[in-house]
Design an enzyme around this catalytic site. Sequence first.
Site, PDB file in Angstrom:
ATOM      1  N   MET A 153      95.646  79.888 -31.091  1.00  0.00           N
ATOM      2  CA  MET A 153      96.963  80.501 -30.960  1.00  0.00           C
ATOM      3  C   MET A 153      97.130  81.277 -29.653  1.00  0.00           C
ATOM      4  SD  MET A 153      99.432  80.077 -32.889  1.00  0.00           S
ATOM      5  CE  MET A 153      99.702  78.986 -34.253  1.00  0.00           C
ATOM      6  N   HIS A 199      98.053  83.615 -39.236  1.00  0.00           N
ATOM      7  CA  HIS A 199      96.705  83.510 -38.659  1.00  0.00           C
ATOM      8  C   HIS A 199      96.198  84.862 -38.140  1.00  0.00           C
ATOM      9  CE1 HIS A 199      99.336  83.200 -35.141  1.00  0.00           C
ATOM     10  NE2 HIS A 199      98.338  83.736 -34.461  1.00  0.00           N
ATOM     11  N   SER A 206      98.949  93.927 -43.431  1.00  0.00           N
ATOM     12  CA  SER A 206      97.949  94.475 -44.339  1.00  0.00           C
ATOM     13  C   SER A 206      98.198  95.955 -44.571  1.00  0.00           C
ATOM     14  CB  SER A 206      96.583  94.280 -43.679  1.00  0.00           C
ATOM     15  OG  SER A 206      95.604  95.095 -44.263  1.00  0.00           O
ATOM     16  N   TYR A 264      91.398  95.836 -35.728  1.00  0.00           N
ATOM     17  CA  TYR A 264      92.292  95.093 -36.620  1.00  0.00           C
ATOM     18  C   TYR A 264      93.564  95.888 -36.906  1.00  0.00           C
ATOM     19  CZ  TYR A 264      93.668  92.742 -41.040  1.00  0.00           C
ATOM     20  OH  TYR A 264      94.343  92.079 -42.044  1.00  0.00           O
ATOM     21  N   SER A 265      93.411  97.183 -37.231  1.00  0.00           N
ATOM     22  CA  SER A 265      94.578  98.024 -37.514  1.00  0.00           C
ATOM     23  C   SER A 265      95.467  98.177 -36.285  1.00  0.00           C
ATOM     24  CB  SER A 265      94.144  99.403 -38.027  1.00  0.00           C
ATOM     25  OG  SER A 265      93.629  99.279 -39.332  1.00  0.00           O
ATOM     26  N   THR A 269      89.599  85.929 -50.663  1.00  0.00           N
ATOM     27  CA  THR A 269      89.670  84.657 -49.943  1.00  0.00           C
ATOM     28  C   THR A 269      88.324  83.938 -49.953  1.00  0.00           C
ATOM     29  OG1 THR A 269      89.241  85.873 -47.911  1.00  0.00           O
ATOM     30  CG2 THR A 269      91.524  85.355 -48.390  1.00  0.00           C
TER      31      THR A 269
HETATM   32  N1  LIG Z   1      91.721  88.704 -47.008  1.00  0.00           N
HETATM   33  C1  LIG Z   1      92.203  89.914 -47.127  1.00  0.00           C
HETATM   34  O1  LIG Z   1      91.658  90.751 -47.846  1.00  0.00           O
HETATM   35  C2  LIG Z   1      93.459  90.317 -46.415  1.00  0.00           C
HETATM   36  C3  LIG Z   1      94.119  89.478 -45.527  1.00  0.00           C
HETATM   37  N2  LIG Z   1      95.288  89.908 -44.920  1.00  0.00           N
HETATM   38  C4  LIG Z   1      96.019  89.067 -43.983  1.00  0.00           C
HETATM   39  O2  LIG Z   1      96.304  87.795 -44.558  1.00  0.00           O
HETATM   40  C5  LIG Z   1      96.377  86.800 -43.543  1.00  0.00           C
HETATM   41  C6  LIG Z   1      95.466  85.628 -43.894  1.00  0.00           C
HETATM   42  O3  LIG Z   1      94.168  86.119 -44.030  1.00  0.00           O
HETATM   43  P1  LIG Z   1      92.972  85.317 -44.729  1.00  0.00           P
HETATM   44  O4  LIG Z   1      93.526  84.212 -45.519  1.00  0.00           O
HETATM   45  O5  LIG Z   1      92.084  86.321 -45.354  1.00  0.00           O
HETATM   46  O6  LIG Z   1      92.241  84.792 -43.402  1.00  0.00           O
HETATM   47  P2  LIG Z   1      91.285  83.523 -43.130  1.00  0.00           P
HETATM   48  O7  LIG Z   1      90.243  84.026 -42.204  1.00  0.00           O
HETATM   49  O8  LIG Z   1      90.889  82.858 -44.391  1.00  0.00           O
HETATM   50  O9  LIG Z   1      92.269  82.550 -42.355  1.00  0.00           O
HETATM   51  C7  LIG Z   1      92.640  82.774 -41.042  1.00  0.00           C
HETATM   52  C8  LIG Z   1      93.332  81.535 -40.507  1.00  0.00           C
HETATM   53  O10 LIG Z   1      93.674  81.742 -39.135  1.00  0.00           O
HETATM   54  C9  LIG Z   1      93.110  80.692 -38.349  1.00  0.00           C
HETATM   55  N3  LIG Z   1      92.726  81.236 -37.055  1.00  0.00           N
HETATM   56  C10 LIG Z   1      91.731  82.122 -36.776  1.00  0.00           C
HETATM   57  N4  LIG Z   1      91.666  82.375 -35.471  1.00  0.00           N
HETATM   58  C11 LIG Z   1      92.627  81.625 -34.879  1.00  0.00           C
HETATM   59  C12 LIG Z   1      93.044  81.427 -33.534  1.00  0.00           C
HETATM   60  N5  LIG Z   1      92.471  82.056 -32.515  1.00  0.00           N
HETATM   61  N6  LIG Z   1      94.074  80.588 -33.308  1.00  0.00           N
HETATM   62  C13 LIG Z   1      94.673  79.950 -34.328  1.00  0.00           C
HETATM   63  N7  LIG Z   1      94.318  80.078 -35.616  1.00  0.00           N
HETATM   64  C14 LIG Z   1      93.301  80.906 -35.879  1.00  0.00           C
HETATM   65  C15 LIG Z   1      91.919  80.190 -39.161  1.00  0.00           C
HETATM   66  O11 LIG Z   1      91.610  78.833 -38.909  1.00  0.00           O
HETATM   67  P3  LIG Z   1      90.603  78.340 -37.731  1.00  0.00           P
HETATM   68  O12 LIG Z   1      89.380  79.194 -37.819  1.00  0.00           O
HETATM   69  O13 LIG Z   1      90.404  76.903 -38.060  1.00  0.00           O
HETATM   70  O14 LIG Z   1      91.373  78.529 -36.476  1.00  0.00           O
HETATM   71  C16 LIG Z   1      92.459  80.308 -40.573  1.00  0.00           C
HETATM   72  O15 LIG Z   1      93.241  79.187 -40.914  1.00  0.00           O
HETATM   73  C17 LIG Z   1      95.985  87.491 -42.229  1.00  0.00           C
HETATM   74  O16 LIG Z   1      97.149  87.807 -41.509  1.00  0.00           O
HETATM   75  C18 LIG Z   1      95.270  88.746 -42.709  1.00  0.00           C
HETATM   76  O17 LIG Z   1      95.367  89.780 -41.792  1.00  0.00           O
HETATM   77  C19 LIG Z   1      95.802  91.135 -45.189  1.00  0.00           C
HETATM   78  C20 LIG Z   1      95.174  91.993 -46.059  1.00  0.00           C
HETATM   79  C21 LIG Z   1      93.964  91.648 -46.720  1.00  0.00           C
HETATM   80  C1  LIG Z   2      94.731 103.302 -49.094  1.00  0.00           C
HETATM   81  C2  LIG Z   2      93.430 103.027 -49.810  1.00  0.00           C
HETATM   82  C3  LIG Z   2      93.506 103.583 -51.217  1.00  0.00           C
HETATM   83  C4  LIG Z   2      93.077 101.557 -49.824  1.00  0.00           C
HETATM   84  C5  LIG Z   2      92.534 101.027 -48.532  1.00  0.00           C
HETATM   85  C6  LIG Z   2      92.546  99.533 -48.567  1.00  0.00           C
HETATM   86  C7  LIG Z   2      91.553  98.879 -47.599  1.00  0.00           C
HETATM   87  C8  LIG Z   2      90.159  99.241 -48.008  1.00  0.00           C
HETATM   88  C9  LIG Z   2      91.779  97.340 -47.514  1.00  0.00           C
HETATM   89  C10 LIG Z   2      93.244  97.018 -47.202  1.00  0.00           C
HETATM   90  C11 LIG Z   2      93.240  95.821 -46.265  1.00  0.00           C
HETATM   91  C12 LIG Z   2      91.839  95.335 -46.198  1.00  0.00           C
HETATM   92  C13 LIG Z   2      91.322  94.511 -44.985  1.00  0.00           C
HETATM   93  C14 LIG Z   2      92.247  93.472 -44.436  1.00  0.00           C
HETATM   94  O1  LIG Z   2      93.420  93.656 -44.369  1.00  0.00           O
HETATM   95  C15 LIG Z   2      91.714  92.258 -43.867  1.00  0.00           C
HETATM   96  C16 LIG Z   2      90.381  92.077 -43.680  1.00  0.00           C
HETATM   97  C17 LIG Z   2      89.941  90.938 -42.822  1.00  0.00           C
HETATM   98  C18 LIG Z   2      88.887  90.132 -43.507  1.00  0.00           C
HETATM   99  O2  LIG Z   2      88.399  89.112 -42.652  1.00  0.00           O
HETATM  100  C19 LIG Z   2      87.733  91.085 -43.921  1.00  0.00           C
HETATM  101  C20 LIG Z   2      88.234  92.141 -44.859  1.00  0.00           C
HETATM  102  C21 LIG Z   2      89.347  93.004 -44.277  1.00  0.00           C
HETATM  103  C22 LIG Z   2      88.766  93.846 -43.161  1.00  0.00           C
HETATM  104  C23 LIG Z   2      89.953  93.916 -45.379  1.00  0.00           C
HETATM  105  C24 LIG Z   2      88.999  95.068 -45.812  1.00  0.00           C
HETATM  106  C25 LIG Z   2      89.601  96.029 -46.847  1.00  0.00           C
HETATM  107  C26 LIG Z   2      90.972  96.572 -46.440  1.00  0.00           C
HETATM  108  C27 LIG Z   2      90.803  97.426 -45.200  1.00  0.00           C
END
Ligand SMILES: NC(=O)C1=CN([C@@H]2O[C@H](COP(=O)(O)OP(=O)(O)OC[C@H]3O[C@@H](n4cnc5c(N)ncnc54)[C@H](OP(=O)(O)O)[C@@H]3O)[C@@H](O)[C@H]2O)C=CC1
Ligand SMILES: CC(C)CCC[C@@H](C)[C@H]1CC[C@H]2[C@@H]3C(=O)C=C4C[C@@H](O)CC[C@]4(C)[C@H]3CC[C@]12C
Length: 271
Positions: free
Chosen positions: A77, A97, A147, A160-161, A197
């Site tokens: 991207m 992504h 997030s 990330y934040s 996930t």
């Molecule tokens: N899992 C969680 O706990 C949380 C997730 N989120 C948010 O949800 C969304 C999805 O997260 P999640 O499903 O966990 O993430 P994943 O890591 O499972 O998926 C990320 C996707 O982005 C693609 N990607 C990564 N790097 C690049 C790049 N440089 N260019 C293009 N594509 C890229 C990956 O595919 P590839 O590697 O093939 O490029 C993959 O399809 C994100 O926006 C995340 O911040 C928010 C809160 C909590």
């Molecule tokens: C306000 C509080 C009561 C709760 C705090 C919630 C915290 C702990 C939650 C809220 C969003 C969450 C993170 C997130 O968004 C995405 C990712 C990327 C993934 O690759 C690895 C995990 C990670 C870092 C999550 C870690 C846990 C987080 C910080």
Amino acid sequence: VLSNHGKLLCVIMKMLKGKRVIVTGASSGIGEQMAYHLARMGSHILITARTEVKLQKVSTQCRELGAASIHYVSGSMENMSPQSCLLGGLDMLILNHVGSTHFGYFKGDIEHPRKLLEINVLSYVAMTVSALPMLKESRGSVVAVSSLAGKVGNPFTVPYSTTKFALDGFFSSLRQMLIVENANVSITLCVLGYINTGKAAMKAVSHVICNKPAPKEECALEIIKSGALRQRELHYPYISVTIPLILRDWVPDFLDALTRNIMDIEKVERT
Ligand SMILES: NC(=O)C1=CN([C@@H]2O[C@H](COP(=O)(O)OP(=O)(O)OC[C@H]3O[C@@H](n4cnc5c(N)ncnc54)[C@H](OP(=O)(O)O)[C@@H]3O)[C@@H](O)[C@H]2O)C=CC1
Ligand SMILES: CC(C)CCC[C@@H](C)[C@H]1CC[C@H]2[C@@H]3C(=O)C=C4C[C@@H](O)CC[C@]4(C)[C@H]3CC[C@]12C
């Protein structure tokens, strides 16, 4: 007889049937699940990510599930030209992504937040800008996945934040601008809590946070719904996101302390 919940789902399915939707980062996790839901709803889908083999697999699955059409564009991207993603027209742009990041202490490596801003923020801006003319024509929607870590400070997600807070700034301002311009394009910011996930990065966090992660399938459906309903924000899981956000605005120090207390800080690697 359908419950109200079931009726709403039917309405959403009808709304998305035949609609043209882009989902970025759809090769795994929540994005992959969104592609499957859209396929079941009969949408025209375009998915993106870097790994072509995974995109091929997701595409095959989408075709079997009933997608009206399915295409993919592979590439990073950071240097993808937004035009390369665009179909003849567009109804919904789902930006999902994220670049990989680790959960731990930020040691001051400036290159990491720089690269992450490129992937998580600037590419969202670029995609939105190039999709806007088509979205204005279709009175469509932009959905940006963020997030709780993009609304509340967390000691172990500094880079990330940085990127997720930036999305709030861009999309909240853009929403205002579109209203002033009389453009009928909705902006939805998805504020997600901890989601299951199955990724290694997410599993590494499970030693530090005792909360149970929410299912990615339901999460994906809620994101699509919130976009179709043109909501301002999605809070998912609702209670675990809404309560911290209320506390943030009224008693921020208390929320900061609570955020630190739900984590087993000793388990976070210091080196
Ligand atoms: N899992 C969680 O706990 C949380 C997730 N989120 C948010 O949800 C969304 C999805 O997260 P999640 O499903 O966990 O993430 P994943 O890591 O499972 O998926 C990320 C996707 O982005 C693609 N990607 C990564 N790097 C690049 C790049 N440089 N260019 C293009 N594509 C890229 C990956 O595919 P590839 O590697 O093939 O490029 C993959 O399809 C994100 O926006 C995340 O911040 C928010 C809160 C909590
Ligand atoms: C306000 C509080 C009561 C709760 C705090 C919630 C915290 C702990 C939650 C809220 C969003 C969450 C993170 C997130 O968004 C995405 C990712 C990327 C993934 O690759 C690895 C995990 C990670 C870092 C999550 C870690 C846990 C987080 C910080």
